[in-house]
Design an enzyme around this catalytic site. Sequence first.
Site, short mmCIF file in Angstrom:
data_model
loop_
_atom_site.label_atom_id
_atom_site.label_comp_id
_atom_site.label_asym_id
_atom_site.label_seq_id
_atom_site.Cartn_x
_atom_site.Cartn_y
_atom_site.Cartn_z
N GLU A 71 68.05 21.51 24.45
CA GLU A 71 67.55 22.75 25.05
C GLU A 71 66.26 22.45 25.77
O GLU A 71 65.54 21.53 25.39
CB GLU A 71 67.27 23.79 23.96
N LYS A 94 62.41 23.18 26.50
CA LYS A 94 61.34 23.79 25.72
C LYS A 94 60.51 24.65 26.67
O LYS A 94 59.70 24.15 27.45
CB LYS A 94 60.47 22.69 25.09
N ASP A 101 57.75 27.24 27.86
CA ASP A 101 56.36 27.34 27.45
C ASP A 101 55.90 28.78 27.56
O ASP A 101 55.63 29.28 28.64
CB ASP A 101 55.53 26.44 28.38
N TYR A 149 66.47 31.01 21.18
CA TYR A 149 66.90 29.66 20.84
C TYR A 149 67.28 29.45 19.38
O TYR A 149 67.65 28.36 19.00
CB TYR A 149 65.84 28.64 21.25
N LYS A 162 58.46 15.55 24.71
CA LYS A 162 57.51 16.10 25.67
C LYS A 162 57.61 15.37 27.00
O LYS A 162 57.59 14.15 27.05
CB LYS A 162 56.09 15.95 25.14
N CYS A 206 19.94 16.69 18.23
CA CYS A 206 20.80 17.86 18.29
C CYS A 206 20.42 18.74 19.49
O CYS A 206 19.25 19.07 19.66
CB CYS A 206 20.68 18.66 16.99
N CYS A 259 18.89 22.18 17.88
CA CYS A 259 17.68 22.28 17.05
C CYS A 259 16.82 21.03 17.15
O CYS A 259 15.79 20.92 16.50
CB CYS A 259 18.05 22.55 15.60
N CYS A 277 24.56 16.66 13.00
CA CYS A 277 23.20 17.19 12.92
C CYS A 277 22.99 17.54 11.45
O CYS A 277 23.69 18.40 10.91
CB CYS A 277 23.03 18.42 13.79
N CYS A 288 20.05 24.97 11.73
CA CYS A 288 20.63 24.76 13.05
C CYS A 288 21.57 25.94 13.35
O CYS A 288 22.56 26.15 12.64
CB CYS A 288 21.37 23.42 13.03
P1 AMP Z 1 54.99 23.47 18.98
O1 AMP Z 1 54.27 24.79 19.13
O2 AMP Z 1 54.60 22.46 20.00
O3 AMP Z 1 54.97 22.97 17.58
O4 AMP Z 1 56.51 23.77 19.30
C1 AMP Z 1 57.21 24.76 18.64
C2 AMP Z 1 57.40 25.91 19.58
O5 AMP Z 1 58.19 25.56 20.69
C3 AMP Z 1 58.18 27.02 18.94
O6 AMP Z 1 57.36 27.85 18.15
C4 AMP Z 1 58.69 27.76 20.14
O7 AMP Z 1 57.78 28.75 20.53
C5 AMP Z 1 58.73 26.73 21.24
N1 AMP Z 1 60.07 26.50 21.81
C6 AMP Z 1 60.37 26.59 23.11
N2 AMP Z 1 61.67 26.32 23.34
C7 AMP Z 1 62.23 26.05 22.14
C8 AMP Z 1 63.54 25.71 21.71
N3 AMP Z 1 64.55 25.57 22.57
N4 AMP Z 1 63.74 25.52 20.39
C9 AMP Z 1 62.73 25.64 19.50
N5 AMP Z 1 61.46 25.96 19.85
C10 AMP Z 1 61.20 26.17 21.16
ZN ZN Z 2 21.14 20.98 14.97
#
Ligand code: AMP
Ligand code: ZN
Length: 665
Positions: free
Chosen positions: A111, A113, A115, A222, A309, A403, A406, A421, A427
Amino acid sequence: MNIQQKIQLLREELRQHNYNYYVLDNATISDYDFDIKLKELEMLENEHPAFFDSNSPTQIVGGTITKKFNTVVHKNRMYSLDNSYSKEDLLDWEKRVEKVLGTSALEFTCELKFDGASINLTYENGQFVKAVTRGDGFQGDEVTNNIRTIRSIPLSIKNDFVRNFEMRGEIVLPIDGFHKMNEERVANGEEAYRNPRNTASGSLKLQDSAEVAKRPLDCLLYQIVTEERKYKTHFESLENARKVGFKVPETISLAKSIDEVFDFVNHWDAKRHNLPYETDGVVIKVNNLQQQEELGYTAKAPRWAIAYKFKAEQVATVLNEITYQVGRTGAITPVANLEPVQLAGTTVKRASLHNADQIEKLDIREKDTVFVEKGGEIIPKIIAVDFTKRPENSEPTQYATNCPECNTQLIRTEGDAKHYCPNEFGCAPQITGRIQHFISRKAMDIDGLGGETVDLLRKEGLIQNYADLYDLKVAQVIPLERMAEKSAQNMVDGIQKSKEIPFEKVLFALGIRFVGETVAKKLAKHFKSIDNLMSATFEELIHVDEIGDRIAQSIIDFSSDLGNIQLINRLKSYGLQLEVSAESLENQTDKLQGQIFVVSGVFHQMSRNELKKAIEDNGGKVSSSISKKTNFIVAGDNMGPSKLTKAQDLGVLIISEQDFIDKIS
Ligand code: AMP
Ligand code: ZN
């Protein structure tokens, strides 16, 4: 036909049109005719309020106002995903999966992913009842009214599907819609939104659902979570979800081998920029649901899935200046202030430099041209310097010696990557940061007091440390900017109420370096009171399971500091829980010390989570997959047959729920 039937019929007809239009992208009615029918339904519903239905197509225009989003505990935890960045990573994952399952005959789903913001939709009897954001995975915010306005989410589904389930998906803003929104905003003299993902998740938290209804949000599904075992594979469950009205991306694909997974990855790595939504990778899942169950979860993610990724986008820009930030523990983080540049859909102005070693290793200097990369993380990072562009008079970076807040001289202990620090009590960001941590949700969870107010209270000289909170009087707080009597009272009430928070959370709240949530739990369980903990020797500390030198030393340092001793004494005098309560002690034994349990199936006398907690309270450990080390499997109804075979093969003892209860009573 009576009125009720007429209303039902119109609703069904409009639902079908919504589905055709928003899910199938194939309208079979003109907008005009749709509106006429919607108006007709609206009229009938107004005339006959007895037939009101919050899932009617008329409700998707919004109009409800949510003042505060309730926190809701997820019935089933929302995990994150493990990441992989190369084919080797994927092959390793495949090997791990094969090893656990004991077979190499596997099928995967691939699938994209997407965003956006993850969402959990709950359906009961085929009716949408609530929507909750992922939050921290254990609990999130309920955003039901806002979600109802998203056209592609079916609010009532056809009968040939599971009836009680959770649907997991991603709320996304299509790139086109995002640009249109921005054009309008700019035309109205408002600031443009930065990127589709943040705008999507921000939209879910708007108070006025009519505002949400105006945004072109979409929801791509999904995963189905259900106890009904109607489908054998993940793919099949999603195909059926699509048939009954859910927008399941058409891009999902079955792979019979890891090579076919690579094909999918390669295809979309090249083509992803043509998609209407932003993607940042591929998610690969074991297709067979039985096998998924057998694989189970790590502390953070399912073992049956992995994200691949896509290579992050890179861009070159000039580093104008290096500045330094002070965290709540005094840790210093160097920050690169960049010439603003567009990267993966956002404007980037700053990047984290991690620590002095990182700067030295990459030889990063002010005025250098640097390559910036954005992976999934919010703050982009610098990956290299373009030495060909380095100015002639350039000098190596001299890391800060004092720092920035401070001016105290910074220290760096051996083996520690960061500078600190040491001016813990003088601080400003450390004082504020420690109190902010103290009041946070996972710590003292104080209602009515936020991070900014903490800073204000400190600036006004009303608090210097977290113990001071408990001395605050309503009359002292009212004169502050933006404080009404009611909010002042709420704040003081919230602080007083936190005296009931259990010891393990108080211990976490104290902000002892390296003592996170899990470590605090361990320590609370072992030492049972702050006095025992603070008088423990280094040897005693490192004898506790999973407590190493670093944590032990940090506790010793904390405990021998006079300021801390005074603070703790004050907290005691206010009545905070500084020891484990008698009640929770009662439920804790060592009866299962050293024994490893796997829990499988459906239970009757307690929930799966209660069962797991009972194992831990009695000194046992819970593991999610069966191995040679497993001592017992607590089997409920419908335990997976492959788990059963595996248990028998390894000779692991299988016990019933009742056997287990007998064991601990
Ligand atoms: P991460 O936040 O990087 O750990 O990835 C997990 C998140 O990917 C999940 O909480 C979903 O929001 C997102 N996601 C997007 N597409 C998918 C998919 N096909 N299957 C599972 N998670 C997905
Ligand atoms: Zn400090």
